[in-house]
Design a protein around this motif. Structure first.
Motif, PDB file in Angstrom:
ATOM      1  N   THR A 136       0.847  -1.181   0.000  1.00 15.10           N
ATOM      2  CA  THR A 136       0.000   0.000   0.000  1.00 15.10           C
ATOM      3  C   THR A 136       0.891   1.242   0.000  1.00 15.10           C
ATOM      4  OG1 THR A 136      -0.107  -0.155   2.412  1.00 15.10           O
ATOM      5  CG2 THR A 136      -1.959  -1.083   1.166  1.00 15.10           C
ATOM      6  N   LYS A 140       2.337   0.223   4.930  1.00 12.89           N
ATOM      7  CA  LYS A 140       1.965  -0.540   6.121  1.00 12.89           C
ATOM      8  C   LYS A 140       1.464  -1.955   5.820  1.00 12.89           C
ATOM      9  CE  LYS A 140       0.832   3.539   8.910  1.00 12.89           C
ATOM     10  NZ  LYS A 140      -0.237   4.249   9.672  1.00 12.89           N
ATOM     11  N   GLU A 141       0.965  -2.172   4.609  1.00 13.25           N
ATOM     12  CA  GLU A 141       0.402  -3.472   4.262  1.00 13.25           C
ATOM     13  C   GLU A 141       0.938  -3.941   2.912  1.00 13.25           C
ATOM     14  OE1 GLU A 141      -3.968  -2.952   6.446  1.00 13.25           O
ATOM     15  OE2 GLU A 141      -3.833  -2.875   4.254  1.00 13.25           O
ATOM     16  N   TRP A 143      -0.624  -6.383  -0.084  1.00 16.10           N
ATOM     17  CA  TRP A 143      -1.787  -7.127  -0.566  1.00 16.10           C
ATOM     18  C   TRP A 143      -1.319  -8.164  -1.580  1.00 16.10           C
ATOM     19  CZ3 TRP A 143      -6.786  -3.767  -1.458  1.00 16.10           C
ATOM     20  CH2 TRP A 143      -7.084  -3.056  -0.286  1.00 16.10           C
ATOM     21  N   VAL A 154      -3.954  -9.945   3.090  1.00 15.79           N
ATOM     22  CA  VAL A 154      -3.380  -8.675   3.544  1.00 15.79           C
ATOM     23  C   VAL A 154      -2.315  -8.994   4.591  1.00 15.79           C
ATOM     24  CG1 VAL A 154      -3.834  -6.442   4.599  1.00 15.79           C
ATOM     25  CG2 VAL A 154      -5.558  -7.490   3.101  1.00 15.79           C
ATOM     26  N   ASP A 156       0.919  -7.791   7.113  1.00 13.23           N
ATOM     27  CA  ASP A 156       1.539  -6.682   7.823  1.00 13.23           C
ATOM     28  C   ASP A 156       2.941  -6.478   7.243  1.00 13.23           C
ATOM     29  OD1 ASP A 156       3.397  -5.596  10.034  1.00 13.23           O
ATOM     30  OD2 ASP A 156       1.403  -5.204  10.852  1.00 13.23           O
ATOM     31  N   GLU A 162       0.112 -12.632   7.770  1.00 14.41           N
ATOM     32  CA  GLU A 162      -1.229 -12.317   7.281  1.00 14.41           C
ATOM     33  C   GLU A 162      -2.083 -11.773   8.420  1.00 14.41           C
ATOM     34  OE1 GLU A 162      -4.975 -14.861   5.664  1.00 14.41           O
ATOM     35  OE2 GLU A 162      -3.081 -15.177   4.579  1.00 14.41           O
ATOM     36  N   LYS A 163      -2.727 -10.631   8.181  1.00 16.13           N
ATOM     37  CA  LYS A 163      -3.541  -9.986   9.212  1.00 16.13           C
ATOM     38  C   LYS A 163      -5.013  -9.925   8.846  1.00 16.13           C
ATOM     39  CE  LYS A 163      -3.505  -5.321   9.004  1.00 16.13           C
ATOM     40  NZ  LYS A 163      -2.994  -3.921   9.098  1.00 16.13           N
ATOM     41  N   HIS A 202     -10.861  -2.218   4.066  1.00 11.30           N
ATOM     42  CA  HIS A 202     -10.833  -3.467   3.308  1.00 11.30           C
ATOM     43  C   HIS A 202     -12.214  -3.874   2.784  1.00 11.30           C
ATOM     44  CE1 HIS A 202      -7.077  -4.603   5.899  1.00 11.30           C
ATOM     45  NE2 HIS A 202      -6.783  -3.742   4.937  1.00 11.30           N
TER      46      HIS A 202
END
Length: 491
Positions: A136, A140-141, A143, A154, A156, A162-163, A202
Motif C-alpha cells: 500500500t 503498512k500493508e 496485498w 493482507v 503486515d 497475514e492480518k 478493506h
C-alpha cells in the motif's frame, strides 16, 4: 510550467540544480512526487518463472549484475523434500524502495528481499497459487492476490504475517492502488469484474465490469484519474475512472496475448504502454484521448513492463526471449536487450534501490538459466520462408537434461482444441506424437507448456541432436485425434 528542485545521481556523480519541467511523478507514485534521474543506484528486477530466479540489472549501462536464486529448475524441484520456490512470477516493491516482494505461484509464497543486499529477509506462505503482491502507498500493508482461491491476503509489512483477508470472486488476478492510497483496484482472472476496495477498511465499494474473465494486469495513472487493465484471453485493454462512479471510459483492441500495461509520464505527456505477446510488440496510447501513438517491435512474447523513475525509459521482460528490452520513451525505440533468466514475468524498476555500495552481494551468475533454444512455427506452406510471418514462437528453456517448452501460439481458430506435437517430416505429414493438448482462447491464442528432452530431437543446430530428427507441429483435434497440420516448425 513549474520549477522543481532536484538532487540526482548520474553515473556516480551528484548533480544539483533546478530544472523547469511540466511533469513529475511516475507509477506507482503520485504527480506530486519528483522524478528520479536514472543512476547506478537504481535497479531493474525481473521475476523468472522457469529458472526460479530474480534478475538484477543496472539501468545506466543496461548490464545484468546477476541473479537472486530463489529455487532450482526442474526436475530438482519435484522432490518431496524440496525447500526452494517454484514458478517465480509476481513482483512489487515498498514505498521506501528498500524491499521487493516476489510471488512464487507453485510454492504459494511471497519472498521479501532486501534491495541493498539482495538477501531474502522473510518468506510468507499464503493460499493456493498467488499471483501478484504490492505494498500500500503508506507502506503498512502488502496485498497478495491469491488467484487459486477467492481472496486477497493482507500482510503486515513489518511482520510479514497475514492480518486479514478481502474476499472477492474466485481468481483475483492483480491489485494496484490509487496514488493517494484511498483505493485498491483488484482485477480478476476467473470472473469478469474489477473490485474497487477501500484501503482503510478493506471493504469492496464498487465493481467494474470486465469484457472477459481473464485480467492479468492493472495500472493506475499518477494523476489519480484513470485505471488501465488488460484482458489476455480476448486481446483487449480497458480504462475506467479511478474515482467514483468508476465509469468505464474506453475499450481498446490491443491484440492476441495482451499481457501487461503501465504508465509513463515524460515531456510529451502521459502514455500507456501495453505488451502484446502474440504480436511481439509494445503498443503506446495517449492517456488523454486513448489514441495509439506507435507500435514498438521488441522480441518474443513481451510480458512485464515498468518505467524508470524519470519516465525516460520503460523496461520489458521478453518471456520467450530470455531478455529485458530497454525502450527510450521519447524516441520509442529499443536501445538495449539484456540477457536475463528464463521466462521473465513481472518486471519492476526501483529507483535508488541501493543507496550505498555496489549492491552485488548475494548475486549469482546467470549460468544454466541463460541457455535457451528459440524456434518458430509458421503456417503450412510458409515454413521455408525466413520472411514469412511466424504466428507461433517457441522457447526451450534448458533445465539440464530436460527442457521446459513454452509456445506462444497465435493465428488459430478461437475456442478450439489443438495438439502441439512432433512429426517425422518437415511438412508435418505422417503420424504425430503429442506433447500437449490445449484449447485456444477467444483471440485464437494460447500459451502451451511441455517438459522433456525436446531440444535434442527438434534443434537442427544442436550438437546433441539425435539421428531421429523431429519437427514441432500444431494440428486441430478431430474426434480426439490430430487432424491436418496447420502450423509446422520453420526450417
Amino acid at each position: 510550467m513549474k520549477s522543481n528542485f532536484k538532487l540526482g545521481i548520474l553515473n556516480g556523480a551528484v548533480c544539483l540544480g533546478f530544472s523547469a519541467v511540466a511533469f513529475a511523478g511516475q507509477v506507482p507514485g503520485a504527480d506530486s512526487m519528483p522524478d528520479t534521474p536514472i543512476s547506478h543506484h537504481d535497479r531493474v528486477y525481473a521475476a523468472e518463472q522457469f529458472s526460479n530466479t530474480v534478475s538484477v540489472t543496472d539501468p545506466v549501462d543496461n548490464r545484468l549484475l546477476g541473479v537472486i536464486r530463489l529455487g532450482d529448475p526442474s526436475p530438482a524441484n519435484f522432490s518431496p523434500l524440496y525447500r526452494g520456490q517454484v514458478l517465480v512470477h509476481g513482483m512489487g516493491f515498498s514505498p521506501d524502495h528498500r524491499t521487493i516482494a516476489v510471488v512464487s505461484i507453485g510454492s504459494n509464497s511471497v519472498s521479501f528481499i532486501d534491495t541493498a543486499t539482495n538477501a531474502v529477509k522473510h518468506t510468507t506462505y499464503v493460499g493456493r497459487s498467488p499471483h501478484e503482491a504490492f505494498f500500500t502507498p503508506d507502506g503498512k500493508e502488502v496485498w497478495v492476490t491469491v488467484r487459486g482461491e477467492n481472496y486477497v491476503a493482507v500482510l503486515d509489512a513489518e511482520t510479514y504475517q497475514e492480518k486479514a483477508r478481502i474476499v472477492t470472486p474466485a481468481g483475483p488476478g492483480m491489485q494496484i492502488f490509487s496514488p493517494d492510497g484511498k483505493y485498491g483496484y483488484v482485477c480478476s482472472s476467473f470472473n469478469p469484474e474489477v473490485d474497487v476496495v477501500s484501503v482503510a477498511d478493506h471493504k469492496i465499494v464498487a465493481k467494474v465490469k470486465q469484457d472477459s474473465p481473464f485480467c492479468p494486469n492493472i495500472a493506475a495513472t499518477p494523476d489519480g484519474k484513470q485505471v488501465w487493465f488488460t484482458l489476455k484471453d480476448v486481446g483487449r485493454t480497458q480504462v475506467f475512472e479511478a474515482t467514483p462512479p468508476f465509469k468505464l471510459l474506453k475499450t481498446i483492441d490491443t491484440g492476441p496475448i495482451t499481457n501487461h500495461v503501465n504508465i509513463v509520464k515524460n515531456a510529451n505527456g502521459m502514455f500507456a504502454y501495453v505488451t502484446v505477446g502474440g504480436l511481439n510488440e509494445v503498443k503506446v496510447f495517449k492517456a488523454s484521448d486513448f489514441t495509439q501513438v506507435t507500435t514498438i517491435p521488441v522480441g518474443n512474447l513481451p510480458h512485464g513492463i515498468w518505467p524508470s523513475g524519470d519516465g525516460a525509459r520503460v523496461y520489458v521482460g521478453l518471456e520467450n526471449g530470455d531478455a529485458l528490452a530497454a525502450i527510450d520513451t521519447v524516441t520509442n525505440k529499443v536501445i538495449a536487450q539484456i540477457p536475463i533468466g528464463q521466462a521473465p514475468q513481472a518486471v519492476a524498476y526501483v529507483p535508488n534501490a541501493v543507496p550505498h555500495g555496489d549492491g552485488t552481494q548475494n548475486l549469482q551468475p546467470l549460468g544454466l538459466a541463460g541457455n535457451t533454444t528459440h524456434l518458430r512455427l509458421a503456417t503450412v506452406g510458409n515454413q521455408a520462408s525466413p520472411s514469412a510471418q511466424a504466428p507461433t514462437t517457441v522457447a526451450l528453456f534448458d533445465q539440464g537434461l530436460l527442457q521446459v517448452l513454452q509456445a506462444s501460439v497465435t493465428g488459430l481458430n478461437a475456442k478450439q482444441p489443438y495438439v502441439l506435437g512432433l512429426s517425422e517430416h518437415p511438412d508435418g505429414s505422417g503420424a504425430i506424437e503429442g506433447l500437449a493438448n490445449f484449447v485456444t482462447n477467444p483471440a485464437g491464442s494460447a500459451i502451451v507448456n511441455a517438459l522433456g528432452q525436446i531440444r535434442q530431437v527438434v534443434s537442427v543446430n544442436d550438437s546433441q541432436a539425435t539421428s531421429g530428427r523431429r519437427y514441432l507441429v500444431i494440428a486441430p483435434q478431430v474426434g480426439g485425434k490430430p487432424g491436418n497440420v496447420v502450423q509446422v516448425q520453420g526450417l
